[in-house]
Design a protein around this motif. Structure first.
Motif, PDB file in Angstrom:
ATOM      1  N   GLU A 101      36.381  14.636  40.164  1.00  0.00           N
ATOM      2  CA  GLU A 101      36.201  15.626  39.107  1.00  0.00           C
ATOM      3  C   GLU A 101      34.850  16.334  39.172  1.00  0.00           C
ATOM      4  O   GLU A 101      34.469  17.015  38.224  1.00  0.00           O
ATOM      5  CB  GLU A 101      36.358  14.935  37.742  1.00  0.00           C
ATOM      6  CG  GLU A 101      37.788  14.441  37.512  1.00  0.00           C
ATOM      7  CD  GLU A 101      37.902  13.516  36.322  1.00  0.00           C
ATOM      8  OE1 GLU A 101      37.050  12.606  36.197  1.00  0.00           O
ATOM      9  OE2 GLU A 101      38.815  13.706  35.521  1.00  0.00           O
ATOM     10  N   GLN A 102      34.143  16.159  40.290  1.00  0.00           N
ATOM     11  CA  GLN A 102      32.818  16.755  40.380  1.00  0.00           C
ATOM     12  C   GLN A 102      32.698  17.683  41.582  1.00  0.00           C
ATOM     13  O   GLN A 102      33.331  17.478  42.609  1.00  0.00           O
ATOM     14  CB  GLN A 102      31.741  15.667  40.478  1.00  0.00           C
ATOM     15  CG  GLN A 102      31.630  14.787  39.245  1.00  0.00           C
ATOM     16  CD  GLN A 102      31.336  15.576  37.973  1.00  0.00           C
ATOM     17  OE1 GLN A 102      30.741  16.641  37.999  1.00  0.00           O
ATOM     18  NE2 GLN A 102      31.769  15.033  36.849  1.00  0.00           N
ATOM     19  N   THR A 161      39.172  20.642  29.699  1.00  0.00           N
ATOM     20  CA  THR A 161      39.580  19.938  30.906  1.00  0.00           C
ATOM     21  C   THR A 161      41.088  19.742  30.885  1.00  0.00           C
ATOM     22  O   THR A 161      41.700  19.645  29.828  1.00  0.00           O
ATOM     23  CB  THR A 161      38.880  18.574  31.040  1.00  0.00           C
ATOM     24  OG1 THR A 161      39.182  18.008  32.306  1.00  0.00           O
ATOM     25  CG2 THR A 161      39.312  17.617  29.956  1.00  0.00           C
ATOM     26  N   GLY A 197      42.540  17.445  33.290  1.00  0.00           N
ATOM     27  CA  GLY A 197      42.823  16.120  33.814  1.00  0.00           C
ATOM     28  C   GLY A 197      43.649  16.082  35.081  1.00  0.00           C
ATOM     29  O   GLY A 197      44.505  15.227  35.251  1.00  0.00           O
ATOM     30  N   HIS A 198      43.423  17.004  36.022  1.00  0.00           N
ATOM     31  CA  HIS A 198      44.187  17.041  37.267  1.00  0.00           C
ATOM     32  C   HIS A 198      43.453  16.363  38.423  1.00  0.00           C
ATOM     33  O   HIS A 198      43.755  16.606  39.584  1.00  0.00           O
ATOM     34  CB  HIS A 198      44.497  18.495  37.651  1.00  0.00           C
ATOM     35  CG  HIS A 198      45.558  19.113  36.793  1.00  0.00           C
ATOM     36  ND1 HIS A 198      46.022  20.388  37.001  1.00  0.00           N
ATOM     37  CD2 HIS A 198      46.248  18.639  35.727  1.00  0.00           C
ATOM     38  CE1 HIS A 198      46.951  20.682  36.095  1.00  0.00           C
ATOM     39  NE2 HIS A 198      47.090  19.644  35.312  1.00  0.00           N
ATOM     40  N   ASP A 199      42.467  15.533  38.099  1.00  0.00           N
ATOM     41  CA  ASP A 199      41.679  14.836  39.104  1.00  0.00           C
ATOM     42  C   ASP A 199      41.052  15.819  40.093  1.00  0.00           C
ATOM     43  O   ASP A 199      41.046  15.607  41.306  1.00  0.00           O
ATOM     44  CB  ASP A 199      42.529  13.795  39.848  1.00  0.00           C
ATOM     45  CG  ASP A 199      41.643  12.840  40.658  1.00  0.00           C
ATOM     46  OD1 ASP A 199      40.522  12.571  40.208  1.00  0.00           O
ATOM     47  OD2 ASP A 199      42.081  12.383  41.725  1.00  0.00           O
ATOM     48  N   LYS A 200      40.552  16.906  39.552  1.00  0.00           N
ATOM     49  CA  LYS A 200      39.814  17.894  40.345  1.00  0.00           C
ATOM     50  C   LYS A 200      38.714  18.432  39.443  1.00  0.00           C
ATOM     51  O   LYS A 200      38.754  18.263  38.224  1.00  0.00           O
ATOM     52  CB  LYS A 200      40.717  19.016  40.837  1.00  0.00           C
ATOM     53  CG  LYS A 200      41.312  19.875  39.734  1.00  0.00           C
ATOM     54  CD  LYS A 200      41.960  21.137  40.265  1.00  0.00           C
ATOM     55  CE  LYS A 200      43.149  20.854  41.143  1.00  0.00           C
ATOM     56  NZ  LYS A 200      43.848  22.080  41.540  1.00  0.00           N
ATOM     57  N   PRO A 201      37.699  19.066  40.014  1.00  0.00           N
ATOM     58  CA  PRO A 201      36.635  19.609  39.161  1.00  0.00           C
ATOM     59  C   PRO A 201      37.174  20.658  38.197  1.00  0.00           C
ATOM     60  O   PRO A 201      38.087  21.427  38.521  1.00  0.00           O
ATOM     61  CB  PRO A 201      35.677  20.245  40.171  1.00  0.00           C
ATOM     62  CG  PRO A 201      35.938  19.537  41.452  1.00  0.00           C
ATOM     63  CD  PRO A 201      37.405  19.234  41.448  1.00  0.00           C
ATOM     64  N   PHE A 202      36.595  20.658  37.013  1.00  0.00           N
ATOM     65  CA  PHE A 202      36.918  21.671  36.003  1.00  0.00           C
ATOM     66  C   PHE A 202      35.634  22.396  35.630  1.00  0.00           C
ATOM     67  O   PHE A 202      34.651  21.787  35.224  1.00  0.00           O
ATOM     68  CB  PHE A 202      37.531  21.041  34.751  1.00  0.00           C
ATOM     69  CG  PHE A 202      37.883  22.053  33.693  1.00  0.00           C
ATOM     70  CD1 PHE A 202      39.138  22.631  33.671  1.00  0.00           C
ATOM     71  CD2 PHE A 202      36.948  22.447  32.751  1.00  0.00           C
ATOM     72  CE1 PHE A 202      39.462  23.590  32.711  1.00  0.00           C
ATOM     73  CE2 PHE A 202      37.262  23.402  31.791  1.00  0.00           C
ATOM     74  CZ  PHE A 202      38.513  23.973  31.774  1.00  0.00           C
ATOM     75  N   ARG A 222      29.792  15.269  28.778  1.00  0.00           N
ATOM     76  CA  ARG A 222      30.424  14.979  30.070  1.00  0.00           C
ATOM     77  C   ARG A 222      30.390  13.489  30.388  1.00  0.00           C
ATOM     78  O   ARG A 222      31.126  13.029  31.272  1.00  0.00           O
ATOM     79  CB  ARG A 222      29.746  15.778  31.175  1.00  0.00           C
ATOM     80  CG  ARG A 222      28.412  15.211  31.650  1.00  0.00           C
ATOM     81  CD  ARG A 222      27.832  16.050  32.762  1.00  0.00           C
ATOM     82  NE  ARG A 222      26.764  15.382  33.455  1.00  0.00           N
ATOM     83  CZ  ARG A 222      25.624  15.949  33.832  1.00  0.00           C
ATOM     84  NH1 ARG A 222      25.418  17.233  33.558  1.00  0.00           N
ATOM     85  NH2 ARG A 222      24.707  15.266  34.474  1.00  0.00           N
ATOM     86  N   THR A 261      33.211  16.855  33.294  1.00  0.00           N
ATOM     87  CA  THR A 261      33.359  18.270  33.618  1.00  0.00           C
ATOM     88  C   THR A 261      32.388  18.580  34.750  1.00  0.00           C
ATOM     89  O   THR A 261      31.455  17.827  35.012  1.00  0.00           O
ATOM     90  CB  THR A 261      33.028  19.167  32.408  1.00  0.00           C
ATOM     91  OG1 THR A 261      31.708  18.848  31.939  1.00  0.00           O
ATOM     92  CG2 THR A 261      34.023  18.967  31.281  1.00  0.00           C
TER      93      THR A 261
END
Length: 1016
Positions: free
Chosen positions: A364-365, A553, A555-560, A623, A628
């Motif tokens: 997520e980063q 956010t 929550g798709h396991d990717k950066p937001f 965060r 995020t």
């Protein structure tokens, strides 16, 4: 010449001598660039002179004809290049009336009419009269022409372009005449309308352009937000230059792809001659500032390039130790590449500034140079208004950097080299957006294939042109490009095709599918959904950013990264509300009519400052509970007074600039409480937060927090010191913090809460401040006649307050009538006649936080459902468009953040001791959300008995239909009085019960409702 409001274009009357560029022998000693910016000749074509409606042959014939006429002194006008030949409207029209007047004057100064201007011919003379032999290659390079263009040299077609953004070059060499003047001619048009959408109306190179296609060409944010079709741009609006090299091959492109300890480079070489050319290449990289050599390599292996072919060479270099580029530390290098013949003569060269940096996504980063990096950003700089103003570009981006907003988005369209270069050098990371905002929005089907192909082509042209700029961290395919239809599989496949092509062209950046829409199919690397907290939506004084919500956010396991986290938009001339948002009733939600329509713009600026500062801090430290990757606030061009209308020394930041500067400082120390008003000697329990986003990615050793309260003169009233443990890089530290306020010497005291974080060397590494008000406890009302009061169904907070300010008697033990009866939230239902029996003549009944139960007492002034009118249906089904419909209920329950005091005047008894914005963001408990009203009522305010005291309008997106009617349906009244012959009833749904213990403004309000007269 100083940067001025009006751009003067050196424009004269009819002219018959072309502006020449003389190429000297000195300029030809080595490969070089020669600017063609400046005065060009121009022949306008108006609506009565139709451009070609068939194939390119007709334009070619016109070119030959005009070329011959021009050689024979055909009359023409002079214009400055680069510039648009029409008024520029970009993003939000009329955000500065100074700018609009300057644009009007600029266009009016052109020596020809522009209203019906539909096309035209530009001409520039290239003087080769001093040469007998000319063994050189010359290309004309255009960074952008609006909107359809064809290029000629001496009447011969050499290339062209469709669209206003893509850079392109044309080879002039075969048609140059040695020993004479040569005429470079550019035909450009913005198209004509046709009755039928599929009629051919123009030609770009060899692509037939229909009306539908022309009206759908990529135009970014030019033309202004929401103005419909914008295919009206005309002119060489970006810089132009010649490149001159020796014959024997040309460097067509260089792509520098860095890693932290080296790089990969792709060199593309092309051969335009009729024979195979041979040679070798070399490159070197030096520190741009110190000129220290980092690496130099020469590759002597012979490279053969067949006639009219392109060869790509790739190299990889490791084990270097370069300084890395970050927005905070923009270390730059100079790359020089050389193509040489077998004798070692330089045939062509390429130079650009580069930086060593990597951008990756891990979970997520976002990782910058191998370290997690939280985006502290803001957009949008005023690129579109003055895209070729280097002073504006450098100074605005420098101001951003100094204000700790070190990442931005180009928003709606890409920038040009001038702005990207300024970002490289100043230190601003860039999210580079594509050429087609709102590309596939709404439920309508995608556009024709030809339009989609052109969109993709121009998108890739832009990326290829600018990809060596180290400031570019991300690519965005489209602003809100799937709005209201983000699950459409056909449209998602279109985006995926473009994303795949972008990644193939440049795998070194992360890609957003759109800025603003959920990434339903996980096509992209990062997700971004916009939010408008404190503007169209609830504010940061009530929002909980530790829990998922739209715009935070997915929550798709990717950066937001929310790249459009809005704060309200000011007019940059004076800080007032932009007229669009007066008419849309957006500002009235937060500052009422007095702040929206009045002359005191501080109400609006204070709201923007307080909400924006709270938002930046809260998002930073939240965060730790909800990951995020960063936020960009929007729109920062409205944060600087006169930002693109006057010279930089006349710019003046509005308060929001300093608020965000504090909230986005790399190492943040912040106070959690949203409370801004306090009682003296109260004890406050809250939290301190320390966020370590050290610009050198370092841990913080043991530190000390110094908290003080100062008066406006800077005198310290109290201080507390707290030791803090080590804080690792990227960590958020939460520290419970309790303090007691000092006793004051006056009734009300403006104070400043100050925080300083010091390292073990006693150096300040972060500081923050909050303007607060501390007041004495509200005592007995000595300035008004004593009233007898009884309260039923009130909580202990109200009862305690009433003990302090008046006599309290039990209802059952009443021996005489009283002046005021308060029925609180927990009161049982009484018949009105029973209540009246206990009131003196002209007494007052206060219905405190009774909600709908209050209607039983004032039914004759409440609008019943049949009196309420639903609004129109929204223009589109999307979060940005409110239905505009009333809920057909006589009451609206909500967490109301602001209630407008109607006809506020300090001299009015009912508003005694209250400022116009004091019914806003009341504190209801330690660290609780700060709000002011729990419900509002629909009133028949035309009834003479009604005195509306407070008006409420919930935050909202765009309405549809008759906006005044929608407004009338939506507004409610949390506070009002009804005058009867026997006395009056006051309905008050301000959250006094919860707030009176914490917020002096609640106590003052209750005291006024009890004691003060209420008149129209």
């Amino acid at each position: 010449m100083k940067n001025s409001i009006i751009i003067v274009c050196f424009i004269f009357s009819l002219h018959s001598v072309s502006q020449s560029v003389f190429i000297s022998s000195k300029e030809l000693e080595k490969p070089t660039k020669i600017s063609l910016n400046g005065i060009w000749d121009f022949i306008p074509i108006y609506g009565t002179q139709d451009p070609v409606k068939s194939g390119p042959e007709q334009i070619d014939k016109d070119a030959a004809k005009i070329f011959n006429e021009f050689r024979n002194q055909r009359q023409s006008y002079q214009v400055e290049v680069p510039q648009m030949l029409n008024r520029i409207s970009w993003w939000l029209p009329n955000v500065s009336m100074e700018y609009e007047k300057a644009e009007e004057a600029r266009v009016a100064a052109l020596p020809f009419k522009t209203e019906d201007l539909r096309a035209g011919w530009y001409m520039k003379t290239i003087d080769l009269t001093g040469y007998d032999i000319f063994e050189k290659e010359i290309f004309a390079n255009f960074e952008g022409i609006a909107t359809v263009s064809r290029v000629y040299i001496n009447g011969n077609f050499v290339g062209g372009h469709l669209g206003m953004f893509g850079a392109f070059e044309t080879r002039l060499t075969p048609h140059l005449k040695v020993g004479r003047s040569n005429h470079l001619m550019v035909y450009t048009e913005r198209g004509v309308k046709s009755e039928n959408g599929d009629d051919v109306v123009s030609v770009a190179v060899t692509v037939p352009v229909t009306k539908d296609m022309l009206m759908s060409l990529n135009s970014g944010l030019f033309g202004g937000f929401g103005n419909g079709p914008r295919a009206k741009f005309l002119g060489i609006w970006q810089p132009v230059h010649l490149t001159v090299s020796n014959s024997g091959g040309k460097i067509e492109d260089v792509f520098f792809n860095p890693i932290l300890t080296g790089h990969k480079i792709e060199f593309s070489l092309e051969n335009h001659s009729r024979e195979t050319v041979s040679g070798y290449w070399s490159y070197k990289i030096t520190d741009k500032h110190s000129e220290e050599l980092l690496v130099e390599e020469e590759f002597r292996e012979t490279v053969h390039i067949p006639s009219h072919e392109t060869t790509t060479l790739k190299i990889s270099k490791q084990n270097l130790n370069p300084k890395h580029w970050t927005p905070d530390h923009p270390n730059l290098y100079q790359l020089e590449a050389y193509w040489k013949n077998l004798e070692g003569k330089v045939i062509d060269s390429y130079k650009c500034q580069i930086g060593y940096r990597t951008v990756e996504a891990h979970g997520e980063q976002v990782y910058l140079n191998g370290k997690p990096y939280w985006i502290r950003g803001a957009n949008m700089p005023p690129y579109g208004y003055k895209s070729n103003d280097s002073i504006l570009a450098r100074n605005f981006l420098q101001l951003m950097h100094e204000g700790n907003t070190v990442v931005t988005r180009t928003h709606g369209n890409p920038w040009n080299h001038m702005w990207y270069t300024a970002a490289d050098e100043v230190g601003i990371g860039v999210s580079s957006e594509g050429v087609r905002p709102w590309a596939l929005m709404t439920k309508s089907p995608p556009p024709p294939k030809a339009i989609l192909e052109h969109w993709k082509q121009e998108q890739l042209e832009s990326i290829k042109e600018y990809r060596n700029h180290p400031s570019i961290l991300f690519y965005v395919i489209s602003n809100e490009g799937l709005q209201a239809d983000h699950e459409n599989e056909e449209k998602l496949s279109i985006f995926k095709d473009i994303i795949d092509a972008v990644k193939e062209l440049d795998p070194s950046r992360l890609v957003f599918q759109t800025s603003g829409d959920p990434d339903h199919n996980d096509n992209a690397d990062i997700e971004d959904v916009h939010a408008y907290w404190g503007w169209y939506e609830s504010s940061s004084f009530v929002n909980d950013y530790t829990k998922p919500r739209r715009g935070l956010t997915l929550g798709h396991d990717k950066p937001f990264i929310n790249q459009e986290c809005a704060v309200p938009y000011s007019m940059i001339d004076d800080g007032s509300v932009h007229p669009n948002y007066v008419g849309r009733y957006s500002a009235q939600t937060w500052i009422g009519d007095i702040g929206t329509l009045g002359l005191d713009h501080s109400y609006f600026q204070d709201h923007i400052y307080l909400e924006g500062k709270m938002k930046t801090e809260k998002l930073r430290y939240s965060r730790s509970q909800l990951p995020t990757a960063g936020f960009m606030l929007f729109s920062n061009l409205t944060w600087i007074q006169h930002a693109f209308t006057r010279p930089p020394d006349q710019w003046k930041p509005f308060p929001i600039y300093d608020g965000v500067k504090q909230g986005f400082q790399p190492i943040l120390v912040a106070l959690e409480t949203p409370q801004r008003f306090f009682y003296e000697e109260d004890t406050v329990s809250t939290n301190l937060f320390i966020v370590n986003d050290n610009t050198k990615f370092k841990d913080i050793g043991k530190t000390t927090v110094h908290f003080s309260i100062e008066n406006p003169e800077g005198k310290e009233l109290m201080t507390i010191t707290k030791l803090i443990k080590d804080i690792r890089y990227f960590e958020v530290e939460k520290i419970p913090f309790t303090f007691s306020l000092p006793k004051l010497n006056s009734t009300e005291k403006k104070v400043v809460f100050k925080l300083k974080l010091k390292n073990n060397k006693d150096e300040v590494i972060s500081e923050n401040s909050y303007s607060m008000v501390v007041q004495k406890k509200i005592g007995k009302a000595d300035d008004v006649e004593k009233n007898s009061v009884i309260a039923l169904g009130c909580n202990e907070r109200i009862n305690q307050f009433l003990e302090d300010v008046s006599d309290v008697k039990s209802f059952s033990k009443l021996k005489s009538k009283v002046d005021v009866i308060i029925l609180g939230p927990n009161s049982k239902a009484y018949e009105l006649n029973e209540v009246k029996k206990h009131l003196k003549k002209t007494g007052r009944l206060i219905l405190l936080q009774q909600g709908e139960n209050a209607h039983a007492y004032v039914q004759d002034v409440i609008k019943i459902p049949k009196d309420l009118q639903p609004g129109d249906k929204p223009a589109m089904k999307d979060f940005m468009y409110d239905s505009g419909t009333a809920d057909l209920k006589a009451i609206e329950y909500s967490t109301g953040e602001f209630v407008e005091m109607l006809d506020w005047d300090k001299q009015k008894p009912v508003f005694n001791g209250l400022d116009a914005m004091d019914w806003k963001w009341w504190m209801t408990g330690n660290n609780n959300p700060a709000y002011v009203a729990s419900s509002s009522h629909k009133l028949n305010i035309e009834n003479d008995m009604v005195i509306p005291l407070g008006r409420f309008l919930n935050s909202h997106f765009y309405w549809s239909g008759n906006l005044k009617n929608v407004y009338d349906n939506k507004i409610g009244y949390p506070v009002f009085s009804v005058k009867y012959a026997w006395g009056d009833i006051v309905v008050c749904d301000l959250v006094i019960s919860e707030a009176v213990e914490y917020d002096p403004r609640a106590a003052i309000t209750l005291r006024n409702l009890i004691y003060q007269t209420i008149d129209k």
